[in-house]
Write a protein that holds these residues in place. Structure first.
Motif, PDB file in Angstrom:
ATOM      1  N   GLU A   1      -2.402   6.914   5.445  1.00  0.00           N
ATOM      2  CA  GLU A   1      -1.205   7.725   5.677  1.00  0.00           C
ATOM      3  C   GLU A   1      -1.580   9.147   6.095  1.00  0.00           C
ATOM      4  O   GLU A   1      -0.968   9.716   6.997  1.00  0.00           O
ATOM      5  CB  GLU A   1      -0.331   7.768   4.419  1.00  0.00           C
ATOM      6  CG  GLU A   1       0.969   8.535   4.640  1.00  0.00           C
ATOM      7  CD  GLU A   1       1.918   8.450   3.463  1.00  0.00           C
ATOM      8  OE1 GLU A   1       2.943   9.160   3.491  1.00  0.00           O
ATOM      9  OE2 GLU A   1       1.651   7.679   2.519  1.00  0.00           O
TER      10      GLU A   1
ATOM     11  N   ASP B   1       0.818  -1.215   0.000  1.00  0.00           N
ATOM     12  CA  ASP B   1       0.000   0.000   0.000  1.00  0.00           C
ATOM     13  C   ASP B   1       0.849   1.262   0.000  1.00  0.00           C
ATOM     14  O   ASP B   1       0.516   2.261   0.627  1.00  0.00           O
ATOM     15  CB  ASP B   1      -0.955   0.013   1.208  1.00  0.00           C
ATOM     16  CG  ASP B   1      -1.995  -1.083   1.120  1.00  0.00           C
ATOM     17  OD1 ASP B   1      -2.418  -1.393  -0.001  1.00  0.00           O
ATOM     18  OD2 ASP B   1      -2.369  -1.627   2.175  1.00  0.00           O
TER      19      ASP B   1
ATOM     20  N   THR C   1      -8.072  11.579  -0.967  1.00  0.00           N
ATOM     21  CA  THR C   1      -8.599  10.967  -2.183  1.00  0.00           C
ATOM     22  C   THR C   1      -9.957  11.579  -2.522  1.00  0.00           C
ATOM     23  O   THR C   1     -10.831  11.683  -1.668  1.00  0.00           O
ATOM     24  CB  THR C   1      -8.739   9.446  -2.004  1.00  0.00           C
ATOM     25  OG1 THR C   1      -7.480   8.902  -1.605  1.00  0.00           O
ATOM     26  CG2 THR C   1      -9.166   8.794  -3.300  1.00  0.00           C
TER      27      THR C   1
ATOM     28  N   ASP D   1       2.061   4.654  -0.905  1.00  0.00           N
ATOM     29  CA  ASP D   1       1.413   5.823  -1.487  1.00  0.00           C
ATOM     30  C   ASP D   1       2.471   6.609  -2.261  1.00  0.00           C
ATOM     31  O   ASP D   1       3.240   7.366  -1.687  1.00  0.00           O
ATOM     32  CB  ASP D   1       0.802   6.683  -0.381  1.00  0.00           C
ATOM     33  CG  ASP D   1      -0.074   7.793  -0.940  1.00  0.00           C
ATOM     34  OD1 ASP D   1      -0.357   7.774  -2.152  1.00  0.00           O
ATOM     35  OD2 ASP D   1      -0.476   8.675  -0.161  1.00  0.00           O
TER      36      ASP D   1
ATOM     37  N   ARG E   1      -5.484   7.568 -10.313  1.00  0.00           N
ATOM     38  CA  ARG E   1      -5.273   8.666  -9.375  1.00  0.00           C
ATOM     39  C   ARG E   1      -4.460   9.753 -10.063  1.00  0.00           C
ATOM     40  O   ARG E   1      -3.379   9.491 -10.597  1.00  0.00           O
ATOM     41  CB  ARG E   1      -4.514   8.177  -8.130  1.00  0.00           C
ATOM     42  CG  ARG E   1      -4.442   9.232  -7.035  1.00  0.00           C
ATOM     43  CD  ARG E   1      -3.531   8.812  -5.894  1.00  0.00           C
ATOM     44  NE  ARG E   1      -2.139   9.109  -6.185  1.00  0.00           N
ATOM     45  CZ  ARG E   1      -1.159   8.991  -5.287  1.00  0.00           C
ATOM     46  NH1 ARG E   1      -1.434   8.542  -4.079  1.00  0.00           N
ATOM     47  NH2 ARG E   1       0.085   9.269  -5.605  1.00  0.00           N
TER      48      ARG E   1
ATOM     49  N   THR F   1      -6.979   8.947   3.540  1.00  0.00           N
ATOM     50  CA  THR F   1      -6.154   7.747   3.388  1.00  0.00           C
ATOM     51  C   THR F   1      -5.495   7.407   4.725  1.00  0.00           C
ATOM     52  O   THR F   1      -5.339   8.273   5.591  1.00  0.00           O
ATOM     53  CB  THR F   1      -5.055   7.959   2.337  1.00  0.00           C
ATOM     54  OG1 THR F   1      -4.188   9.023   2.783  1.00  0.00           O
ATOM     55  CG2 THR F   1      -5.655   8.324   0.989  1.00  0.00           C
TER      56      THR F   1
END
Length: 663
Positions: free
Chosen positions: A501, A50, A576, A52, A530, A499
């Motif tokens: 993070e 995952d 997001t 980012d 994205r 998110t």
């Protein structure tokens, strides 16, 4: 640590640490790390964790690729010459940046690993000096009279040694802060020795680079110590200058009205390069054009006899070399190559997490150092210089973002209310509220009479759910704010997500808030992609201290009104944003926002008298989103998004024009 991670970090140590011993160490290690990165990309290693992807790394990747692309164009202009192909082959190493970053990130490279590689490079310079001293037969005094280059070009040796040694001093600060006093003092001693060795190369560009590099240390010292630090830097620079016989000889010659022959040769080379650029200013005259022009100039007979032997390979200046061979595009690519990495690192110079700040300082030193080295040398046309820069930037960027991701460890100590307004958002509301709960103690949802299951789903996750009329965005968000009880408020739209993070970063900052409000950078996600650039690069204000804050009463594009004097900062994590479900929804939503925007401007008395203005505004929006904000880096979806925004802008002002005619 897994064996594969140790292997990659060992390659890094061998590459940067052994660069001065043999360029083959650097080239081989860079290639091996890149190969492991390509394998990791194919296996989607980081995606499984995952990861980012930092958009800053994508920007640096673009800068390196753009440099190669412009060189390829110049090679075509050059007529596919063999000499140009060799130069292009050197520049093409920059395409390895992304595999290098993937490999080093997957290997969990941190500050200590990156700094160790530079310390080892400074150690290598000391070893080379000792070996050369033992082999030298003319005595120490005679040894000091010649330019020491460690078996390679003295300029290359001196520049890289200086850079590695000053970064070793930064490593000293990092290790000291980690309470590792012994290794810190050792790094200080190695760096100091390395700087003295670099000065033995008698390279004048080092005397320009040294003060520039030392100024970065001001970010590490307390404010009260900065004036003494500046004085100490000045003393060090003057001492370094006076210890160089080339500098003192140059000063003496200038005082007598003479020029050092090497300076005169460089001035001639620069003039040749400028003339070449003037003849082909857009794309340059080709990668081999400077060499041909310099040879013709040297054979004219009206030059110093040494010109042909010293100044025909390159222009002894990065800017002029890029201008002569690649034109205005080459200048732009050179600026990107130095400016984008510098900007990425500079943003973290004041980071409160010391490992990140130290890595940022060391990383910023790389482009700053190469900028000054490039005053008298075409560094990016030399494979050792170029590869050292490539691997150095990749290593310090990877380590910095790894440290950033690991730095958000604290838990918030203030209460947070999340507010969301909805209307037919059953596809979004569940994920939105689940993500909000990562940072919120209280969730408030105001629904404007949805005809779907939005309110029903919201009641499963929110603390307060109310159904109301629809007065417009600003007033509705103010209603939600009035119901909040937390010390801080997170204002979300239903199509946004926090998110993991970003949640860690928010909770970390709210343990000891260093601002009164925070902007959260968008990561627009549409058509399965994205977006990192274009309008997705914006950071809307979303998180703020509740007291004294209100929303404007705008029908659309409402603003959060923060009392004067309060501090606003921007976080790194991404918010997001699923702006629409499909293209049909995009058209519907765009038309709605354009018309609301037109009505809002009309309500405020704005007018547009001709259709020329809407047209120009639409074109300017496209240029801003697609080019200035790097929207082209988001591929086909980035292009479609730029066109959509341009259409919305046109429709908004065209609508304003029709409202003016109706009234």
């Amino acid at each position: 640590m897994p064996k594969s991670n140790l292997m990659i970090q060992a390659f890094l140590l061998a590459g940067l640490g052994g660069a001065l011993i043999s360029s083959s160490f650097l080239a081989g290690a860079t290639l091996l790390i890149a190969i492991t990165g390509i394998v990791a990309i194919k296996r989607r290693t980081l995606e499984q964790t995952d990861w980012d992807t930092p958009k800053e790394l994508r920007l640096i990747h673009f800068a390196f690729w753009f440099f190669v692309l412009v060189s390829a164009v110049a090679w075509i202009v050059d007529g596919f010459s063999y000499e140009g192909l060799k130069t292009l082959g050197t520049h093409a190493r920059f395409i390895l940046f992304w595999p290098l970053v993937i490999a080093l990130t997957a290997a969990a490279l941190k500050a200590t690993g990156a700094f160790s590689a530079m310390i080892l490079a400074a150690v290598a310079a000391s070893v080379i000096l000792v070996v050369d001293l033992l082999a030298h037969q003319g005595g120490f005094d005679a040894f000091l009279r010649y330019r020491f280059g460690g078996g390679i070009n003295p300029i290359t040796f001196g520049n890289i040694t200086l850079l590695a040694s000053v970064i070793s001093w930064v490593a000293c600060f990092h290790l000291w802060h980690q309470n590792r006093k012994g290794p810190a003092l050792l790094a200080l001693a190695i760096g100091s020795t390395g700087i003295l060795i670099a000065l033995l190369s008698q390279t004048r560009s080092n005397l320009f680079a040294l003060p520039v590099l030392l100024l970065f240390f001001l970010a590490l010292v307390p404010a009260r110590a900065r004036i003494p630090a500046i004085l100490a830097i000045a003393v060090l620079i003057v001492s370094a200058g006076l210890s160089s016989s080339r500098v003192t000889d140059t000063i003496e010659q200038v005082s007598e009205g003479e020029f050092d022959p090497s300076i005169q040769l460089r001035l001639e080379a620069w003039q040749v390069a400028w003339n070449t650029f003037s003849n082909s200013p857009l794309a340059g005259a080709g990668l081999n054009s400077y060499k041909l022009a310099a040879q013709a100039h040297g054979e004219s007979g009206d030059v110093h006899r040494s010109f042909l032997s010293c100044c025909t390979d390159h222009a002894h200046n990065d800017f002029l070399q890029a201008a002569a061979t690649r034109g205005t595009l080459g200048i732009l690519s050179w600026l990107f190559l130095l400016g984008i990495p510098f900007a990425v690192f500079a943003r973290q110079l004041r980071n409160p997490h010391k490992p990140v700040a130290c890595l940022a300082i060391a990383g910023a030193m790389l482009p700053a150092g190469y900028l000054t080295f490039g005053l008298t040398e075409a560094t990016f046309d030399r494979s050792l210089f170029l590869t050292f820069y490539l691997l150095g930037v990749a290593a310090f960027a990877s380590a910095m973002f790894n440290e950033l991701a690991a730095s958000y460890t604290r838990q918030r100590k203030v209460s947070v209310s999340a507010t969301v307004i909805t209307m037919n958002e059953e596809d979004h509301i569940e994920d939105c509220l689940k993500s909000a709960r990562l940072v919120a103690d209280e969730i408030i949802v105001l629904d404007s009479g949805s005809s779907d299951r939005t309110a029903e789903i919201a009641r499963q996750y929110a603390d307060v759910v109310e159904v109301t009329d629809w007065p417009g965005f600003g007033i509705q968000k103010q209603r939600a704010l009035d119901k909040a009880t937390g010390e801080w408020v997170l204002s979300l739209d239903a199509d946004e997500r926090i998110t993991p993070e970003l949640a860690r970063e928010i909770n970390h900052h709210l343990s000891e808030p260093d601002a009164d409000a925070y902007k959260l950078p968008w990561a627009v996600t549409i058509y399965g992609k994205r977006l990192d650039f274009g309008r997705s690069g914006r950071a809307p204000l979303r998180l703020f201290r509740r007291e004294g804050v209100s929303f404007s009463d705008a029908l659309v594009h409402e603003r959060i009104l923060i009392p004067a004097g309060r501090k606003v900062k921007t976080l790194r994590g991404r918010l997001t944003h699923y702006t629409h479900r499909d293209f049909g929804h995009s058209l519907e939503k765009s038309a709605k926002y354009a018309w609301l925007g037109a009505r809002e401007k009309h309500r405020k008395g704005k007018k547009t008298r001709t259709m020329i203005y809407p047209t120009l505004r639409g074109l300017l929006t496209f240029v801003q989103v697609y080019f200035i904000r790097f929207g082209f880096l988001d591929g086909a979806v980035g292009y479609l998004t730029a066109v959509t925004y341009a259409q919305v802008t046109f429709n908004k002002y065209a609508g304003l024009w029709t409202l003016g005619r109706n009234s």
